[in-house]
Structure formats: structure tokens, C-alpha cells
Design a protein around this motif. Structure first.
Motif, mmCIF file in Angstrom:
data_model
loop_
_atom_site.group_PDB
_atom_site.id
_atom_site.type_symbol
_atom_site.label_atom_id
_atom_site.label_comp_id
_atom_site.label_asym_id
_atom_site.label_seq_id
_atom_site.Cartn_x
_atom_site.Cartn_y
_atom_site.Cartn_z
ATOM 1 N N ILE A 1 -15.803 -5.450 -1.898
ATOM 2 C CA ILE A 1 -14.650 -4.746 -1.341
ATOM 3 C C ILE A 1 -13.357 -5.535 -1.511
ATOM 4 C CG2 ILE A 1 -15.987 -3.345 0.258
ATOM 5 C CD1 ILE A 1 -15.164 -5.231 2.489
ATOM 6 N N GLY A 2 -13.461 -6.835 -1.796
ATOM 7 C CA GLY A 2 -12.255 -7.581 -2.140
ATOM 8 C C GLY A 2 -11.637 -7.059 -3.428
ATOM 9 N N HIS A 3 -12.482 -6.717 -4.395
ATOM 10 C CA HIS A 3 -11.977 -6.109 -5.631
ATOM 11 C C HIS A 3 -11.310 -4.768 -5.333
ATOM 12 C CE1 HIS A 3 -15.359 -8.620 -7.461
ATOM 13 N NE2 HIS A 3 -14.265 -9.092 -8.026
ATOM 14 N N LEU A 4 -11.912 -3.979 -4.453
ATOM 15 C CA LEU A 4 -11.340 -2.680 -4.125
ATOM 16 C C LEU A 4 -9.990 -2.842 -3.443
ATOM 17 C CD1 LEU A 4 -14.364 -0.552 -2.830
ATOM 18 C CD2 LEU A 4 -13.557 -0.926 -5.158
ATOM 19 N N ARG A 5 -9.872 -3.795 -2.532
ATOM 20 C CA ARG A 5 -8.612 -3.997 -1.823
ATOM 21 C C ARG A 5 -7.505 -4.385 -2.809
ATOM 22 N NH1 ARG A 5 -5.741 -8.085 1.772
ATOM 23 N NH2 ARG A 5 -4.169 -6.754 2.759
ATOM 24 N N GLY A 6 -7.823 -5.280 -3.764
ATOM 25 C CA GLY A 6 -6.827 -5.692 -4.740
ATOM 26 C C GLY A 6 -6.364 -4.533 -5.602
ATOM 27 N N ALA A 7 -7.313 -3.776 -6.153
ATOM 28 C CA ALA A 7 -6.956 -2.640 -6.999
ATOM 29 C C ALA A 7 -6.193 -1.580 -6.213
ATOM 30 C CB ALA A 7 -8.215 -2.040 -7.613
ATOM 31 N N LEU A 8 -6.564 -1.385 -4.961
ATOM 32 C CA LEU A 8 -5.900 -0.390 -4.123
ATOM 33 C C LEU A 8 -4.459 -0.779 -3.814
ATOM 34 C CD1 LEU A 8 -5.945 2.161 -2.427
ATOM 35 C CD2 LEU A 8 -7.042 0.857 -0.591
ATOM 36 N N SER A 9 -4.209 -2.072 -3.614
ATOM 37 C CA SER A 9 -2.836 -2.530 -3.338
ATOM 38 C C SER A 9 -1.905 -2.115 -4.468
ATOM 39 C CB SER A 9 -2.817 -4.052 -3.177
ATOM 40 O OG SER A 9 -3.580 -4.466 -2.058
ATOM 41 N N PHE A 10 -2.359 -2.286 -5.693
ATOM 42 C CA PHE A 10 -1.504 -1.954 -6.820
ATOM 43 C C PHE A 10 -1.521 -0.467 -7.142
ATOM 44 C CE2 PHE A 10 -2.146 -6.490 -7.167
ATOM 45 C CZ PHE A 10 -0.822 -6.899 -7.291
ATOM 46 N N ASP A 11 -2.558 0.246 -6.710
ATOM 47 C CA ASP A 11 -2.557 1.698 -6.818
ATOM 48 C C ASP A 11 -1.449 2.278 -5.947
ATOM 49 O OD1 ASP A 11 -3.958 4.297 -7.610
ATOM 50 O OD2 ASP A 11 -4.060 4.422 -5.431
ATOM 51 N N ILE A 12 -1.302 1.765 -4.737
ATOM 52 C CA ILE A 12 -0.257 2.258 -3.845
ATOM 53 C C ILE A 12 1.120 1.867 -4.362
ATOM 54 C CG2 ILE A 12 0.694 2.083 -1.517
ATOM 55 C CD1 ILE A 12 -2.178 1.853 -0.498
ATOM 56 N N ARG B 1 -10.674 3.763 1.892
ATOM 57 C CA ARG B 1 -9.320 3.630 1.342
ATOM 58 C C ARG B 1 -8.315 3.316 2.446
ATOM 59 N NH1 ARG B 1 -6.430 5.273 -3.335
ATOM 60 N NH2 ARG B 1 -4.206 5.438 -2.866
ATOM 61 N N TYR B 2 -8.387 4.073 3.535
ATOM 62 C CA TYR B 2 -7.450 3.856 4.637
ATOM 63 C C TYR B 2 -7.620 2.447 5.208
ATOM 64 C CZ TYR B 2 -4.649 4.874 8.785
ATOM 65 O OH TYR B 2 -3.672 4.861 9.762
ATOM 66 N N ALA B 3 -8.858 2.038 5.431
ATOM 67 C CA ALA B 3 -9.119 0.730 6.051
ATOM 68 C C ALA B 3 -8.576 -0.406 5.191
ATOM 69 C CB ALA B 3 -10.619 0.548 6.262
ATOM 70 N N LEU B 4 -8.725 -0.304 3.872
ATOM 71 C CA LEU B 4 -8.297 -1.384 2.985
ATOM 72 C C LEU B 4 -6.803 -1.346 2.711
ATOM 73 C CD1 LEU B 4 -11.204 -1.402 0.364
ATOM 74 C CD2 LEU B 4 -10.912 -2.866 2.374
ATOM 75 N N ALA B 5 -6.164 -0.189 2.982
ATOM 76 C CA ALA B 5 -4.729 -0.057 2.716
ATOM 77 C C ALA B 5 -3.873 -0.286 3.955
ATOM 78 C CB ALA B 5 -4.436 1.330 2.154
ATOM 79 N N ALA B 6 -4.462 -0.221 5.145
ATOM 80 C CA ALA B 6 -3.655 -0.172 6.368
ATOM 81 C C ALA B 6 -2.907 -1.468 6.666
ATOM 82 C CB ALA B 6 -4.548 0.204 7.552
ATOM 83 N N ALA B 7 -3.474 -2.604 6.286
ATOM 84 C CA ALA B 7 -2.779 -3.871 6.484
ATOM 85 C C ALA B 7 -1.775 -4.083 5.356
ATOM 86 C CB ALA B 7 -3.781 -5.023 6.518
ATOM 87 N N HIS B 8 -0.759 -4.909 5.598
ATOM 88 C CA HIS B 8 0.214 -5.179 4.534
ATOM 89 C C HIS B 8 -0.490 -5.828 3.355
ATOM 90 C CE1 HIS B 8 3.665 -6.940 2.403
ATOM 91 N NE2 HIS B 8 4.339 -5.933 2.942
ATOM 92 N N ASP C 1 9.981 1.047 0.638
ATOM 93 C CA ASP C 1 10.982 0.323 -0.155
ATOM 94 C C ASP C 1 11.036 -1.151 0.239
ATOM 95 O OD1 ASP C 1 11.799 2.424 -1.736
ATOM 96 O OD2 ASP C 1 13.513 2.950 -0.482
ATOM 97 N N ASP C 2 10.677 -1.452 1.473
ATOM 98 C CA ASP C 2 10.712 -2.822 1.979
ATOM 99 C C ASP C 2 9.379 -3.510 1.703
ATOM 100 O OD1 ASP C 2 11.252 -5.192 3.268
ATOM 101 O OD2 ASP C 2 11.195 -4.345 5.290
ATOM 102 N N ASP C 3 9.200 -3.934 0.457
ATOM 103 C CA ASP C 3 8.013 -4.677 0.053
ATOM 104 C C ASP C 3 6.728 -3.932 0.394
ATOM 105 O OD1 ASP C 3 6.732 -6.838 -1.195
ATOM 106 O OD2 ASP C 3 6.441 -7.886 0.711
ATOM 107 N N LEU C 4 6.748 -2.619 0.132
ATOM 108 C CA LEU C 4 5.556 -1.790 0.302
ATOM 109 C C LEU C 4 4.979 -1.924 1.718
ATOM 110 C CD1 LEU C 4 4.390 0.016 -1.973
ATOM 111 C CD2 LEU C 4 2.487 -1.580 -2.118
ATOM 112 N N GLY C 5 5.800 -1.617 2.691
ATOM 113 C CA GLY C 5 5.389 -1.761 4.089
ATOM 114 C C GLY C 5 4.493 -0.619 4.538
ATOM 115 N N VAL C 6 3.261 -0.613 4.094
ATOM 116 C CA VAL C 6 2.327 0.463 4.430
ATOM 117 C C VAL C 6 2.071 0.556 5.936
ATOM 118 C CG1 VAL C 6 -0.055 1.286 4.142
ATOM 119 C CG2 VAL C 6 1.256 0.539 2.149
#
Length: 473
Positions: free
Chosen positions: A39-50, A294-301, A356-361
Motif C-alpha cells: 500500500i506504500g506503492h499505492l499511496r505514492g502513485a495516488l499522490s501524483f494521480d491527484i 483511495r480515500y484513506a490513502l489520499a486524506a492525509a497531506h 492550489d496551496d501545495d495540494l491541500g487535500v
């Protein structure tokens, strides 16, 4: 409209100014496919997907490249007599693709494999040798080529280290190196490695070093200079430091912004295959809804560390449930009035400002959930106009983040399950009709056939049995 990103090299927030505002260019280091994703790989890929989704929203076009490292020491080490390195690499690549697709990560514009760019790597190595920044080893290390770190004054600029403070490069035997910190650009053929993992070169048969791969592929697909280079924080050194050095020493402008995502931890310890504390993507996908993951891995900055616990997914499931419940409730209440809104809605200003502010998800999600609350209140009060505005805002925000529970992507598995259930039910009714016909109970057989037809299903009796299909229209 000004997008700001934290540039790891500058160690500061910078206004993002693309080389070409009509085509933002991004290169992200993809997986080394020696084994399946965690899931570390998923979190990394998801960060750049967003990030990609937001840049697409802002600029309209993003050329997004994510490579596959399919030749590497680890890939060769994990190969077996029954599964050669190239077969293992391809099988693992497919596992990564399945996991990425499951959680809604968009496919890259280009996804080059390292083995498809060997000529470009050799051309880059030749330029470095010609300019005096690399050298071919001799003696027992004949066939190896190394980057001369002391020949490049800016070496260490990405991570702000002095050469003398660095650990020796561990990517090749030091016997042919002028300095133990020099890193391999080309690795000469070894007797214990398969011939299929060797390519001819001016320095002898061998294979590329890890770092040269991304420099060559980014240049091939994005040009000598591009906008953003991304990857996990653990890649800053030595991988990205070495990429930056070899590309700029060869005369390329290379990446104008460096963006790194934080790591996933378990019990505050970095998740790593080498530490055997990883959670495999296939395991968590078996246990949890992909949208919840997806939500769980994207919710943190994206730059923060993310410590994974059971509550991480439980909280994400509850959050997705609140979004889904509001959208479904609004659709039931507002019906056809929602159709045009999905096409014309703009993201709320506070949501846009957060991204816009450094991808503040996290801040963007706070806006989304506040709008969900306002929308439910409007529905409770019978305020149709306010409810419609809330529905449109929630739908467009969830769409930008890729977490819209009503998106057909998240219902593909449901559709498959529904089809299986329907097939089982119709099959049972066909069997009952066959039994009635065998007993010459024609009235019962006709009733069953009529009930099936009333459900929009046609039956066809053939020599090899009865088949069913949905009635068109």
C-alpha cells in the motif's frame, strides 16, 4: 489562479509556472517490478494521480509519464529457473496495473519500460564520458562505467549534502571506482547473470545502472527539460540526486520542480519490503472497498507520513458513506434537475484554494464535507435551490479527487455481481419451467415464461437447452 508546490530541492513553496501552460509535463518514478505492490506503492502513485487531476483541471492538458523498472538487481535476484526475470517483471507489472486501476488511478500518458530505452541510456552515457563526467573502468571491472561525482560541483545539491559526508554508493562493487561514491551507469556482464539480461555496448556487454534509466526515459518522452519530477521521499538519495547530477552534467535542464510524497508507516516505522512490515495491496483490496482505500490513502497531506491502522480505513469508510448518502438522497429528491448541474458546475473557491496551496487535500475534503452537511440541511428544510447547489458542488469536488461514489468505475464489480445473481435466478426459473414441461403442466410452464418475459427477459428454446437474453428497449 496560482498553483503552489513544495519544491524539495528549493525546500520551499514555489509558484508553479509550467514551461508550456498548454501542456504540463510530469515524470514520476514508477515501480521496480521484482514483486507485487504494497500500500506504500499505492499511496505514492495516488499522490501524483491527484496532482495530475488538479493540474489537468487548472491547465487542461498534462503529459504524465510513469516508468516501469523491469531490469534491476532485485528483479534478477527474484527470478527462478521456471520464471525468467522478464516473465517475473511482466507478471508483477500487471499486478501493479491491476492495483492502480482498482483504486481509480488514471493510466499514464506513457508508461515506458526501462528495457525499451537501452539505446537512449547508452547515448546519455556516451555524452557523459565525452564531457569528462563519467569513465569506463578497466581491469577486473572492465565493462563497468561510473559517474565521477567529484567532476560535478553541484553533486549533492538536491539533498544538500557534501560529497565527503555521503556513504559509498552500494550499487556496484567498488573495485573499478575512482571514488567509492561514484555510481554505476553501465554494469558489465557477469558470469552468474543470464545472457538475456545483457545488451551490447561500446564498453562491452552488460546492462544499465538503475539511475541512468529515468534520466534517459524522461528525456525521451518529455524532452531535455520538463516541469515536475516526482517520487517517494525515500528516492531523494541516492536515486534522484544521481538522476539530477547525470542529466545536468550531460547538459540537460532536467526537472524544474521536485515533488516528493511522504511514506506509509506501520507503527511509526517505514513500510518496506526489506523490513517485512508491508501490507500487500492484494490483501487490503480483498478486505476493503477500493474507494475506501483511495480515500484513506489520499486524506492525509501528500508530504506527510501516513501511519496505517484499522481505524484509518474505518474512518475513510464512514466519510465515503456520508458523501454517498447525501448524493443518493439528493438524486432521489431532486431527480432530473441534477443532470445539467454535473456538466456546468465549477469547484468552490475554498476547495480550489486548498488544492492550489501545495495540494491541500485535507483542507479540500473539509470543504467537501461541510458542503455535504449544508446539502443535507437544505434537503431537510425543503430548500430545493440550496440542495441543488450543494449537490453540484459535492459532485464536482468528489469528481476532481476521484472519490465520487456514483462514478461507474466504483460499480464495475457490483455490476458483475448483479449479472451473476440475475443469471442464477433466471437459470433457476428456467429449470422450474423445464420441470413443469416434463410433467406436462403447461399452465405452470406458461406462467413461468410470462413472469420471465415481464421482467424484460426473452427465452430461446434450442436443441441444446434454453437460453435467455435481455429484451432490447
Amino acid at each position: 489562479m496560482t498553483v503552489q508546490l513544495y519544491d524539495t530541492k528549493a525546500q520551499a513553496l514555489r509558484d508553479f509556472v509550467p514551461l508550456d501552460p498548454e501542456n504540463v509535463t510530469v515524470y514520476v518514478c514508477g515501480p521496480t517490478v521484482q514483486s507485487g505492490p504494497h500500500i506504500g506503492h499505492l499511496r505514492g502513485a495516488l499522490s501524483f494521480d491527484i496532482l495530475r487531476r488538479w493540474l489537468t483541471h487548472r491547465y487542461g492538458r498534462v503529459t504524465f509519464v510513469r516508468n516501469v523498472t523491469d531490469i534491476d538487481d532485485k528483479v534478477l535476484l527474484n527470478a527462478t529457473d521456471g520464471e525468467p526475470w522478464w516473465a517475473l517483471a511482466y507478471r508483477m507489472e500487471l499486478e501493479f496495473t491491476r492495483a492502480y486501476t482498482a483504486i481509480g488511478i488514471l493510466p499514464p500518458t506513457y508508461e515506458p519500460r526501462a528495457t525499451a530505452s537501452i539505446p537512449q541510456m547508452q547515448e546519455l552515457i556516451a555524452r557523459l564520458i565525452e564531457s569528462g563526467h563519467a569513465y569506463a573502468a578497466g581491469g577486473t571491472a572492465a565493462g563497468d562505467v561510473y559517474f565521477d561525482v567529484r567532476s560535478w560541483a553541484d553533486y549533492g545539491s538536491l539533498t544538500r549534502q557534501s560529497i565527503d559526508a555521503m556513504e559509498p554508493a552500494a550499487d556496484a562493487d567498488s573495485r573499478g571506482k575512482r571514488d567509492p561514491r561514484d555510481f554505476a551507469l553501465w554494469k558489465g556482464a557477469k558470469a552468474d547473470e543470464p545472457s538475456s539480461a545483457m545488451w551490447d555496448s561500446p564498453w562491452g556487454p552488460g546492462r544499465p545502472g538503475w539511475h541512468i534509466e529515468c534520466s534517459a526515459m524522461s528525456r525521451r518522452y518529455l524532452g531535455a527539460e520538463f516541469d515536475i519530477h516526482g517520487g517517494g521521499l525515500d528516492l531523494r538519495f541516492p536515486h534522484h540526486e544521481n538522476e539530477l547530477a547525470q542529466s545536468t552534467a550531460a547538459g540537460d535542464g532536467f526537472a524544474r520542480y521536485w515533488v516528493h510524497n511522504g511514506l506509509v508507516t506501520v507503527g511509526a516505522q517505514k513500510m518496506s519490503k526489506s523490513l517485512f512490515n508491508f501490507i500487500l495491496a492484494e490483501d487490503v483490496l480483498r478486505e476493503r472497498d477500493p474507494l475506501v482505500i483511495r480515500y484513506a490513502l489520499a486524506a492525509a497531506h501528500y508530504r506527510s507520513s501516513l501511519d496505517i491502522t484499522t481505524s484509518t480505513f474505518d474512518e475513510a469508510e464512514a466519510a465515503i458513506g456520508r458523501i454517498r448518502t447525501f448524493l443518493e438522497r439528493a438524486l432521489r429528491t431532486l431527480r432530473d434537475d441534477t443532470d445539467d448541474l454535473r456538466l456546468t458546475a465549477e469547484v468552490p473557491l475554498a476547495f480550489a484554494a486548498a488544492l492550489d496551496d501545495d495540494l491541500g487535500v485535507p483542507q479540500a475534503l473539509a470543504v467537501l464535507h461541510e458542503t455535504v452537511r449544508d446539502g443535507n440541511s437544505a434537503l431537510d428544510a425543503g430548500d430545493r435551490d440550496a440542495a441543488l447547489r450543494a449537490f453540484a458542488d459535492v459532485a464536482v469536488m468528489a469528481g476532481v479527487l476521484g472519490i465520487d461514489p456514483l462514478d461507474p468505475h466504483w460499480h464495475a464489480a457490483d455490476a458483475s455481481a448483479e449479472a451473476s445473481a440475475l443469471d442464477a435466478l433466471v437459470g433457476a426459473m428456467i429449470a422450474q419451467r423445464a420441470d413443469a414441461r416434463a410433467a406436462k403442466d403447461w399452465a405452470a410452464a406458461d406462467r413461468i415464461r410470462d413472469a420471465i418475459a415481464a421482467a424484460g427477459i426473452a427465452l430461446e428454446d434450442t436443441a441444446d437447452g434454453t437460453h435467455w437474453s435481455l429484451i432490447d428497449g
